[in-house]
Design a protein around this motif. Structure first.
Motif, PDB file in Angstrom:
ATOM      1  N   ARG A   4      11.652   4.638  38.745  1.00 24.08           N
ATOM      2  CA  ARG A   4      11.102   4.410  40.098  1.00 24.08           C
ATOM      3  C   ARG A   4      12.012   3.765  41.025  1.00 24.08           C
ATOM      4  O   ARG A   4      12.001   3.836  42.280  1.00 24.08           O
ATOM      5  N   ASN A  50      12.659   5.088  44.667  1.00 23.87           N
ATOM      6  CA  ASN A  50      12.310   4.598  46.076  1.00 23.87           C
ATOM      7  C   ASN A  50      13.591   4.822  46.933  1.00 23.87           C
ATOM      8  O   ASN A  50      13.600   4.926  47.933  1.00 23.87           O
ATOM      9  N   HIS A 105      12.685  -4.832  41.176  1.00 25.65           N
ATOM     10  CA  HIS A 105      12.161  -3.769  40.378  1.00 25.65           C
ATOM     11  C   HIS A 105      12.579  -3.625  38.917  1.00 25.65           C
ATOM     12  O   HIS A 105      11.950  -3.655  38.159  1.00 25.65           O
TER      13      HIS A 105
END
Length: 135
Positions: free
Chosen positions: A56, A60, A102
């Motif tokens: 992810r 992103n 993250h």
């Protein structure tokens, strides 16, 4: 090289770093027999939570690159780098921070911090659009 182009190169390099890291770990998993070569999904769904967050974080960056990178490139090509140069490193720093958060956690505090880093990037991009739009 214009500051905006340096920051754009940094953005691309960071995106590439995340990809190389993900593929190095995937390669290790294949070489050790933990996962078959055809056992990966784009989101790393069957892998560890870290690998899912890594996928992810990379996605992103890929999603943001056309917007944030496009604005920096547009500014330089148009001879308007004075609009993007002052905040180009701030944008890159916020992007790297967002990715690192993250990778570290999905706790409520981490998600809030990650969104804050993203909000900084969005605010800078809006500021740049307004600045570039003006004659």
């Amino acid at each position: 090289m214009a500051v905006s182009l340096q920051a754009l190169l940094g953005f691309i390099a960071w995106t590439l770093f995340l990809l190389v890291l993900m593929e190095a770990i995937r390669s290790w998993l294949v070489l050790t027999g933990a996962v078959p070569a055809n056992g990966f999904s784009p989101d790393n769904a069957k892998l560890s939570p870290f690998m899912q967050r890594l996928a992810r974080a990379h996605a992103n960056c890929v999603e943001g690159l056309p917007i944030f990178g496009g604005l920096m490139l547009l500014a330089v090509v148009a001879g308007r780098a004075a609009v993007t140069d002052p905040l180009a490193w701030v944008l890159l720093g916020a992007r790297v921070l967002q990715s690192l958060i993250h990778l570290a956690s999905t706790s409520p505090a981490a998600v809030t911090a990650r969104f804050t880093a993203f909000a900084v990037q969005m605010a800078i991009a809006v500021y740049w659009v307004v600045g570039l739009w003006q004659a």
